[in-house]
Design a protein around this motif. Structure first.
Motif, PDB file in Angstrom:
ATOM      1  N   ARG A 156       0.960  -1.293   0.076  1.00  0.00           N
ATOM      2  CA  ARG A 156       0.131  -0.199   0.003  1.00  0.00           C
ATOM      3  C   ARG A 156       0.928   1.420  -0.018  1.00  0.00           C
ATOM      4  O   ARG A 156       1.936   1.358   0.921  1.00  0.00           O
ATOM      5  N   LEU A 157       0.527   2.133  -0.953  1.00  0.00           N
ATOM      6  CA  LEU A 157       1.237   3.321  -0.902  1.00  0.00           C
ATOM      7  C   LEU A 157       0.314   4.648  -0.520  1.00  0.00           C
ATOM      8  O   LEU A 157      -0.456   4.737  -1.118  1.00  0.00           O
ATOM      9  N   TYR A 158       0.870   5.539   0.429  1.00  0.00           N
ATOM     10  CA  TYR A 158       0.020   6.598   1.020  1.00  0.00           C
ATOM     11  C   TYR A 158       0.643   7.852   0.234  1.00  0.00           C
ATOM     12  O   TYR A 158       1.890   7.940   0.352  1.00  0.00           O
ATOM     13  N   TYR A 159       0.111   8.445  -0.638  1.00  0.00           N
ATOM     14  CA  TYR A 159       0.538   9.332  -1.358  1.00  0.00           C
ATOM     15  C   TYR A 159      -0.439  10.600  -1.452  1.00  0.00           C
ATOM     16  O   TYR A 159      -1.415  10.634  -1.061  1.00  0.00           O
ATOM     17  N   HIS A 160       0.097  11.755  -2.370  1.00  0.00           N
ATOM     18  CA  HIS A 160      -0.857  12.677  -2.760  1.00  0.00           C
ATOM     19  C   HIS A 160      -0.279  12.721  -4.070  1.00  0.00           C
ATOM     20  O   HIS A 160       0.718  12.955  -4.683  1.00  0.00           O
ATOM     21  N   PRO A 161      -1.734  12.994  -4.942  1.00  0.00           N
ATOM     22  CA  PRO A 161      -1.234  13.167  -6.464  1.00  0.00           C
ATOM     23  C   PRO A 161      -0.507  14.388  -6.888  1.00  0.00           C
ATOM     24  O   PRO A 161       0.045  14.278  -8.043  1.00  0.00           O
ATOM     25  N   ALA A 162      -0.405  15.441  -6.221  1.00  0.00           N
ATOM     26  CA  ALA A 162       0.030  16.646  -6.583  1.00  0.00           C
ATOM     27  C   ALA A 162       1.706  16.650  -5.944  1.00  0.00           C
ATOM     28  O   ALA A 162       2.571  17.616  -6.442  1.00  0.00           O
ATOM     29  N   SER A 163       2.021  15.655  -5.230  1.00  0.00           N
ATOM     30  CA  SER A 163       3.289  15.622  -4.562  1.00  0.00           C
ATOM     31  C   SER A 163       4.505  14.894  -5.395  1.00  0.00           C
ATOM     32  O   SER A 163       4.145  14.039  -6.151  1.00  0.00           O
ATOM     33  N   THR A 164       5.568  15.662  -6.097  1.00  0.00           N
ATOM     34  CA  THR A 164       6.101  15.273  -6.887  1.00  0.00           C
ATOM     35  C   THR A 164       7.210  14.189  -6.364  1.00  0.00           C
ATOM     36  O   THR A 164       7.770  13.254  -7.126  1.00  0.00           O
ATOM     37  N   CYS A 165       7.327  13.886  -5.014  1.00  0.00           N
ATOM     38  CA  CYS A 165       7.912  12.755  -4.299  1.00  0.00           C
ATOM     39  C   CYS A 165       7.101  11.493  -4.683  1.00  0.00           C
ATOM     40  O   CYS A 165       7.454  10.606  -4.821  1.00  0.00           O
ATOM     41  N   SER A 166       5.843  11.799  -4.605  1.00  0.00           N
ATOM     42  CA  SER A 166       4.852  10.553  -4.600  1.00  0.00           C
ATOM     43  C   SER A 166       4.931  10.199  -6.234  1.00  0.00           C
ATOM     44  O   SER A 166       4.836   9.030  -6.508  1.00  0.00           O
ATOM     45  N   ARG A 167       5.106  11.203  -6.718  1.00  0.00           N
ATOM     46  CA  ARG A 167       5.027  10.962  -8.395  1.00  0.00           C
ATOM     47  C   ARG A 167       6.196  10.072  -8.876  1.00  0.00           C
ATOM     48  O   ARG A 167       6.215   8.881  -9.542  1.00  0.00           O
ATOM     49  N   ARG A 168       7.493  10.333  -8.285  1.00  0.00           N
ATOM     50  CA  ARG A 168       8.677   9.437  -8.528  1.00  0.00           C
ATOM     51  C   ARG A 168       8.264   7.966  -8.050  1.00  0.00           C
ATOM     52  O   ARG A 168       8.431   7.207  -9.020  1.00  0.00           O
ATOM     53  N   VAL A 169       7.624   7.975  -7.178  1.00  0.00           N
ATOM     54  CA  VAL A 169       7.138   6.127  -6.799  1.00  0.00           C
ATOM     55  C   VAL A 169       6.214   5.683  -7.873  1.00  0.00           C
ATOM     56  O   VAL A 169       6.442   4.753  -8.267  1.00  0.00           O
ATOM     57  N   MET A 170       5.238   6.679  -7.939  1.00  0.00           N
ATOM     58  CA  MET A 170       4.139   6.080  -9.077  1.00  0.00           C
ATOM     59  C   MET A 170       4.896   5.906 -10.428  1.00  0.00           C
ATOM     60  O   MET A 170       4.519   4.907 -11.240  1.00  0.00           O
ATOM     61  N   LEU A 171       5.862   6.810 -10.974  1.00  0.00           N
ATOM     62  CA  LEU A 171       6.363   6.609 -12.126  1.00  0.00           C
ATOM     63  C   LEU A 171       7.174   5.151 -12.198  1.00  0.00           C
ATOM     64  O   LEU A 171       7.020   4.389 -13.296  1.00  0.00           O
ATOM     65  N   ALA A 172       7.750   4.855 -11.186  1.00  0.00           N
ATOM     66  CA  ALA A 172       8.663   3.475 -11.365  1.00  0.00           C
ATOM     67  C   ALA A 172       7.704   2.324 -11.093  1.00  0.00           C
ATOM     68  O   ALA A 172       7.917   1.545 -11.792  1.00  0.00           O
ATOM     69  N   ALA A 173       6.656   2.388 -10.195  1.00  0.00           N
ATOM     70  CA  ALA A 173       5.739   1.573 -10.311  1.00  0.00           C
ATOM     71  C   ALA A 173       4.814   1.181 -11.488  1.00  0.00           C
ATOM     72  O   ALA A 173       4.919  -0.008 -11.840  1.00  0.00           O
ATOM     73  N   ILE A 174       4.552   2.262 -11.983  1.00  0.00           N
ATOM     74  CA  ILE A 174       3.658   1.901 -13.359  1.00  0.00           C
ATOM     75  C   ILE A 174       4.711   1.616 -14.250  1.00  0.00           C
ATOM     76  O   ILE A 174       4.353   0.514 -15.091  1.00  0.00           O
ATOM     77  N   HIS A 175       5.823   2.042 -14.422  1.00  0.00           N
ATOM     78  CA  HIS A 175       6.770   1.494 -15.508  1.00  0.00           C
ATOM     79  C   HIS A 175       7.282   0.092 -15.342  1.00  0.00           C
ATOM     80  O   HIS A 175       7.273  -0.686 -16.390  1.00  0.00           O
ATOM     81  N   MET A 176       6.945  -0.474 -14.244  1.00  0.00           N
ATOM     82  CA  MET A 176       7.649  -1.688 -13.975  1.00  0.00           C
ATOM     83  C   MET A 176       6.412  -2.549 -13.592  1.00  0.00           C
ATOM     84  O   MET A 176       6.695  -3.804 -13.771  1.00  0.00           O
ATOM     85  N   GLY A 177       5.288  -2.224 -13.871  1.00  0.00           N
ATOM     86  CA  GLY A 177       3.892  -2.917 -13.441  1.00  0.00           C
ATOM     87  C   GLY A 177       4.067  -3.418 -12.372  1.00  0.00           C
ATOM     88  O   GLY A 177       3.292  -4.697 -12.023  1.00  0.00           O
ATOM     89  N   THR A 178       4.412  -2.655 -11.373  1.00  0.00           N
ATOM     90  CA  THR A 178       4.368  -2.995  -9.895  1.00  0.00           C
ATOM     91  C   THR A 178       3.022  -2.806  -9.242  1.00  0.00           C
ATOM     92  O   THR A 178       2.563  -1.655  -9.093  1.00  0.00           O
ATOM     93  N   PRO A 179       2.124  -3.681  -8.649  1.00  0.00           N
ATOM     94  CA  PRO A 179       0.812  -3.413  -8.139  1.00  0.00           C
ATOM     95  C   PRO A 179       1.069  -2.978  -6.770  1.00  0.00           C
ATOM     96  O   PRO A 179       1.536  -3.007  -5.899  1.00  0.00           O
ATOM     97  N   LEU A 180       0.215  -1.494  -6.708  1.00  0.00           N
ATOM     98  CA  LEU A 180       0.071  -1.100  -5.309  1.00  0.00           C
ATOM     99  C   LEU A 180      -1.395  -0.703  -5.080  1.00  0.00           C
ATOM    100  O   LEU A 180      -2.147  -0.395  -5.921  1.00  0.00           O
ATOM    101  N   GLU A 181      -1.690  -0.755  -3.913  1.00  0.00           N
ATOM    102  CA  GLU A 181      -2.848  -0.170  -3.430  1.00  0.00           C
ATOM    103  C   GLU A 181      -2.543   1.331  -3.010  1.00  0.00           C
ATOM    104  O   GLU A 181      -1.743   1.472  -2.175  1.00  0.00           O
ATOM    105  N   LEU A 182      -3.421   2.035  -3.357  1.00  0.00           N
ATOM    106  CA  LEU A 182      -3.118   3.467  -3.161  1.00  0.00           C
ATOM    107  C   LEU A 182      -4.137   3.871  -2.219  1.00  0.00           C
ATOM    108  O   LEU A 182      -5.467   3.717  -2.232  1.00  0.00           O
TER     109      LEU A 182
END
Length: 205
Positions: A2-28
């Motif tokens: 599970r990833l606790y995040y905010h869509p406007a956060s660029t640090c959150s975006r870092r993680v989302m970029l990597a996860a989406i690119h790798m196809g890593t499933p996350l509960e948001l």
């Protein structure tokens, strides 16, 4: 996981970029950073009171670059963080460079031009912008020189380093980031912006 995040956060975006690119499933789970109740819950997960935070069973991890590396290690067959120890060291170097030098300087512009007004703290401080502008110029010049003859930060393909450095450039227009005069940097950012992970994580204004 599970990833606790905010869509406007660029640090959150870092993680989302990597996860989406790798196809890593996350509960948001989105954290409302303007909510005192959400903030209290966030502090229980991360004493720094910042997103993102990853929970994997009874293991809790904060710091975006550390989360990116952990997700890569958890994802079979990924190419963003190769096993070769020297390649990893190079990727680590640029991720740490971004977190320590480049992103904090860019963050001043984002705060002064975007977030400061939204939270009612007045207009931009020219002294702060001047200070941060000198730092951006110093570190953008390093990146510009490094990108000579390169398409990506490390090696011949996109890596965690590219996403770690690109995410803080998310608000290049809104924050008036002083980087557009660096042609190699801008060409590299244009390549990143064509990646599907980037397209899927653009904040909605």
């Amino acid at each position: 996981m599970r990833l606790y995040y905010h869509p406007a956060s660029t640090c959150s975006r870092r993680v989302m970029l990597a996860a989406i690119h790798m196809g890593t499933p996350l509960e948001l789970t989105e954290v409302n950073l303007m909510s005192e109740e959400d903030r209290r819950r966030l502090v229980a997960l991360n004493p720094n009171s910042k997103v993102p935070v990853l929970q994997d069973g009874d293991f809790t991890l904060w710091e975006s670059c550390a989360i990116m590396q952990y997700l890569a290690d958890r994802t079979h067959g990924q190419t963003l963080y190769p096993d070769n120890i020297r390649v990893r060291a190079d990727i680590n170097r640029w991720m740490l460079w971004s977190a320590q030098h480049f992103a904090p300087a860019l963050g001043v512009f984002a705060y002064e031009h975007i977030w400061k007004g939204l939270i009612g703290n007045g207009g931009p401080d020219p002294v702060e912008l001047d200070r941060a502008g000198r730092l951006v110029a110093q570190f953008a010049a390093v990146l510009e020189q490094h990108l000579a003859g390169r398409d990506w930060i490390v090696g011949e393909q996109v890596s965690l380093a590219d996403y770690a450095i690109a995410a803080p450039l998310t608000y290049i227009e809104q924050a008036r980031l002083p980087v557009t005069q660096y042609p190699k940097l801008m060409a590299w950012l244009a390549r990143v912006s064509q990646l599907e992970a980037w397209k899927q994580t653009v904040p909605v204004w």
